[in-house]
Design a protein around this motif. Sequence first.
Motif, PDB file in Angstrom:
ATOM      1  N   LEU A 173     -31.803   1.487  34.261  1.00 39.24           N
ATOM      2  CA  LEU A 173     -30.583   1.901  35.330  1.00 39.24           C
ATOM      3  C   LEU A 173     -30.624   0.699  36.255  1.00 39.24           C
ATOM      4  O   LEU A 173     -29.580   0.324  36.721  1.00 39.24           O
TER       5      LEU A 173
ATOM      6  N   LEU B  72     -27.560  -1.526  37.390  1.00 36.93           N
ATOM      7  CA  LEU B  72     -26.809  -1.456  38.804  1.00 36.93           C
ATOM      8  C   LEU B  72     -26.820  -2.726  39.538  1.00 36.93           C
ATOM      9  O   LEU B  72     -25.823  -3.187  39.953  1.00 36.93           O
TER      10      LEU B  72
ATOM     11  N   TYR C  40     -28.081   3.282  28.105  1.00 33.26           N
ATOM     12  CA  TYR C  40     -28.239   3.455  29.539  1.00 33.26           C
ATOM     13  C   TYR C  40     -26.984   3.315  30.313  1.00 33.26           C
ATOM     14  O   TYR C  40     -26.908   3.610  31.218  1.00 33.26           O
TER      15      TYR C  40
ATOM     16  N   LEU D  45     -25.740   5.690  33.158  1.00 29.12           N
ATOM     17  CA  LEU D  45     -25.362   5.064  34.349  1.00 29.12           C
ATOM     18  C   LEU D  45     -23.963   5.886  34.712  1.00 29.12           C
ATOM     19  O   LEU D  45     -23.648   6.560  35.859  1.00 29.12           O
TER      20      LEU D  45
END
Length: 262
Positions: free
Chosen positions: A22, A26, A243, A247
């Motif tokens: 994650l 990001l 993932y 997210l």
Amino acid sequence: MIVWTVANQKGGVGKTTTTIALAGILAEQGHKVLLVDTDPHASLSYYFGIESEDLELSVYDLFTQVSSREQILQTLCPTHYSNIDILPATMSLATLDRSLGAKGGMGLVLKKAVQKVADSYDYVLMDCPPVLGVLMVNALAAADRIVIPVQTEFLALKGLDRMVKTLEIMQGEQTAPFKYTIVPTMFDKRTKASILAFKKLQEVYTNKMWPGVVPIDTNLRNASLARKVPSDYAANSRGTIAYKSLLNYLVKQNVKSSEVES
Ligand SMILES: Nc1ncnc2c1ncn2[C@@H]1O[C@H](COP(=O)(O)OP(=O)(O)O)[C@@H](O)[C@H]1O
Ligand SMILES: [Mg+2]
């Protein structure tokens, strides 16, 4: 600043992998990310090449003295990703429960610490040890949302029950209810055990579940050997795609819950 804590009292379920995956996505999206390693095994710190025994300062020091913003900034380490910094762990964290003993008022140490650097980060991701102690309690209390990875196999489901009970017990001390999302990991669609465990999860935890699964993907293990975040190591791998979808889901949940509160 949004704080997500990745927790489960069972080891080897994908907590550290989920935290890193994650964080990597990001960071790639341009967000500033602070990782907090609260596991004395320091896998997360090690992932970024930080030899925890060489450190002068770590998460441990946040518990032995009230730290100023400057001290916290000194404690954190940059990583080879410009948008990711980490508050590293050391083995000494394992002694924390004993050394603090019955000293009260230590449950909000991490929450207060990250608040002091809130204007420098968009997201804080905390990785937990598989032990319910002062560190996990702190990481849970700091969270806007708890992400609970659970391996899709029956033994792991028992561990999940324990984790959810822990949240219920801790709830008594909290003002706002814990928000949490269960993330099925290491899903192997070829095995009956995985499919049955996934069905059972959906049955029992229906509205607490992320609707997707993180599949078994050796790229995730290999990314850790290469010390790269999965989205950098294998951008189009099944693990990274899963993932990314997780997210998106977590970000949406976040928007939803802030609408409810305001
Ligand atoms: N989806 C997955 N597919 C394959 N291997 C995985 C997956 N998720 C995690 N792993 C591997 O499983 C092991 C345990 O994962 P880890 O994230 O360290 O668990 P935890 O932090 O809960 O102990 C690691 O070697 C990791 O690389
Ligand atoms: Mg771990």
